[in-house]
Design a protein around this motif. Sequence first.
Motif, PDB file in Angstrom:
ATOM      1  N   ALA A  68     -75.534  58.605  66.374  1.00 58.99           N
ATOM      2  CA  ALA A  68     -76.680  57.690  66.311  1.00 58.99           C
ATOM      3  C   ALA A  68     -77.890  58.263  67.044  1.00 58.99           C
TER       4      ALA A  68
ATOM      5  N   TRP B  37     -74.404  53.312  64.034  1.00 59.49           N
ATOM      6  CA  TRP B  37     -74.836  52.355  65.046  1.00 59.49           C
ATOM      7  C   TRP B  37     -73.719  52.207  66.076  1.00 59.49           C
TER       8      TRP B  37
ATOM      9  N   ALA C  28     -77.791  47.193  67.803  1.00 54.71           N
ATOM     10  CA  ALA C  28     -76.927  47.911  66.869  1.00 54.71           C
ATOM     11  C   ALA C  28     -75.670  47.102  66.569  1.00 54.71           C
TER      12      ALA C  28
ATOM     13  N   LYS D 146     -76.320  44.378  64.073  1.00 60.85           N
ATOM     14  CA  LYS D 146     -76.446  44.897  62.712  1.00 60.85           C
ATOM     15  C   LYS D 146     -75.065  45.176  62.113  1.00 60.85           C
TER      16      LYS D 146
END
Length: 843
Positions: free
Chosen positions: A336, A358, A365, A368
Amino acid sequence: MPVRSHPAPTAPADYRPGEWDEMVLPEGGLRPGWDPIVRWLDDHGPADREATASEIRRLLRENGVTYSVHGEPGDGPRPWQLDSIPWILPDGDWKTIEAGMVQRAELLDAILTDLYGDRRLIREGWVPPELVSSHRGYLHPCRGMRLPSKRQLLVAAADLARGPDGRMWIVNDRTQAPSGFGYVVENRVVMTRALPRLFHRCGVRRLASFFRMLRETLESFPTERGRRPRVVILTPGPQNETYYEHAFLASYLGYTLVQGDDLTVRDGRVWLGSLGGLEPVDVIVRRVDAWFCDPLELKEDSELGVPGLLEAIRQGNVAVVNHPGSGVLENPGLMAYLPGICQHLRGEELILPSAATWWCGERKARDKVMSNLDRFVIKSIQRAPTFGTVFGSQLSRSGREQLRQRILADPEGFVGQEQVGFSTVPCLNGEALESRRGVVRSFVTAATDGSYVVMPGGLTRVAASQEAVIVSSQLGGVSKDSWVIGPDPEPYVSLIEEAADPAPETDARSVPSRAGENLFWTGRYAERAEGTARLLRRTVLAFVEGFGEEEAIAGRHREILMQGLAGVTNAAPIHPGEDFAAVDDEDEVLSLLEDTERVGSLPFVLQCFRGAAFAVRDLWSPDSWRVIDMVLAEWTERRAVGNKGLEPATGPLDRLIIDLTALLGLNLESMTRDAGWRLLDSGRRIERAQFAIGMLRHFLVDVRPPAEERLVMESVLAASDSLVTYRKRYRTHPRLDLVLELLLLEPNNARSLLYQIERLAANVEALPRQPHAAHLTAEQRLLVEATARLRLVEIQKLAVPAGDSRRRLETFLDRVSESLSELSDALTLTYFRHAERPRLLRG
């Protein structure tokens, strides 16, 4: 005269490519480099293709190429699988991969150097500290540790897959102890033998230059007085899933294969316990995960490492490749942050991007990932069998909820990645041509000038089926050779420099004590298997043919053979607490032929033989290993086809004895007479001598009626492979004094006891020992005593009965057997444990 032109080949009509296929363009044409492959497919029908696949399987089996899977039931490791069709990488694609791999290696090397040095990337916020500290690959004892080289990351690998957009993506980084080198070479060797014309027609780039550079790098580390570095390959041992590769690389590169207990640290230096004493080690190629490498500072219960190894590295007395802390670079959470780090350190974008990643340790992150579980791939940041790659799209609603709770319980331990659809590559599945998802592992090594060199090829793996999404050898995936197509013909490159003129090394210094012990027991188990097979064959024939005897004599003969089998093989009873066998009990013989769990049975001995031989896989020549494979396959195939009863056993027993005899012939004619060979041969001689003693002890000590005794003596001679010799030498029916003379004292009979003792004496004399020692060693004393006892014995007195037995013969045999057992113990103490000899430290 007009030149005939061949129409451009097109994709096979029965081939169904994936969304992005390596061979076929969307409009149906072929991609660059695939024309010769498709022409070969057009010119070779199903029968020819199957013949090629069969030849590949044969070559892999004969070369002993295997792959183990932890916890998998079965008799041993899996055979390695190689598809007949290579993965073609045209020059344009390869230049991008090569540049991207060099960039990746340089970037990872800079990160590794920083994380164990100044840690500026953490201080300046480019890498979260929790991402590093929570990863098991980050070893705090390695802070400040540096290798004496321009690069800290000397070997690296990355798994590459092509996405739907046609770009190559990096799926995984492998920096801890990258595996696959050996399988790449073995795949290439097999493919060039199975498809030599196709290989040369394609203009494939060679691999040798990469391995030559690897050797130059490993041997460039400074040593005392400028001597050539001693390089060893540290393996976890034969139980490791890629042990075959460790053994192959040791043989291919010319280095010594060692396990943790072969090495010791003294006064800050690493030493190899060899047959010649302790020898200094300068470079360790580590195939053991770093966490297990030093029980003093890392995993305290590890039996795979070397206590004190990290301190020896700190003092600069040994170089370990890779750096013990390099496992932190395999953390998928780093992906990432790599684009930002690359821009920060190099001012450029990644040539080979990673899948969008992520790290769940960051709230934004994590949110998400949580909101996209159904389309993300979830990975643990640790490489552990307890949690593999999870495809959220394949989970049920309850499965996704369980995964959500697991991530929330330890968010720093997980990452989410966008699911990238891998490209497909053609594979042969029987007669069918299928498209399967594929991944290619690319390798880099540091050069002596600090640059990086990329292997022109790699280890390609494809999924187990057309429908499979995950590509994994453990899940039944198949390998492929990777052919990088060069624009020009490539000259032959030798692995060894032509100008190199190294001083030859004393043979005992290159053989670890553990390897010497396994060679010794390989010899013993091979001879034990042959002796057991010969006696079993004689017993089986007694049941099947009866040798034309009267029924009463035949029954008594079988009973004597069964009782003798019990004593010679020392087999555990088939039914504990009961006598070994009753007259005509065929179940006992079948058990000794087939029961793999029964101590003393033929399959049990063959398993022990395989274990000892496989533990020193790196020391066998290809021909020797092929014969070893034949020995093992013979009995495995007999059990596989379900042959039952005694009559079908005679043929396999004949072939097994021939294979074991062929192995002995190869050992005699093809192996260098070094210390390892001396121990291998000594193991055979001790076991053959003990077998001869066992045969005489259990068959000829008891006094029997003349008719029975003659038949028993004939069986003893036959099982000792001396019946023809006896008939030619004496031209009379078996007489006890003559049988004893032939099997005990005949110096020209390769089966006699005296012959084994004399060979043992010659072997012991040639083994390394304390120089200028005026006294006899323990081994020499035992052999002098045994030789004198044999030379002074009076055969006529041994043959004289005392009541119902020959007590003098029994006492004589017991004493010689005891001497041989003491000799085996003395060799173990002297050469395998070094308990009886000062350890000479050589600088």
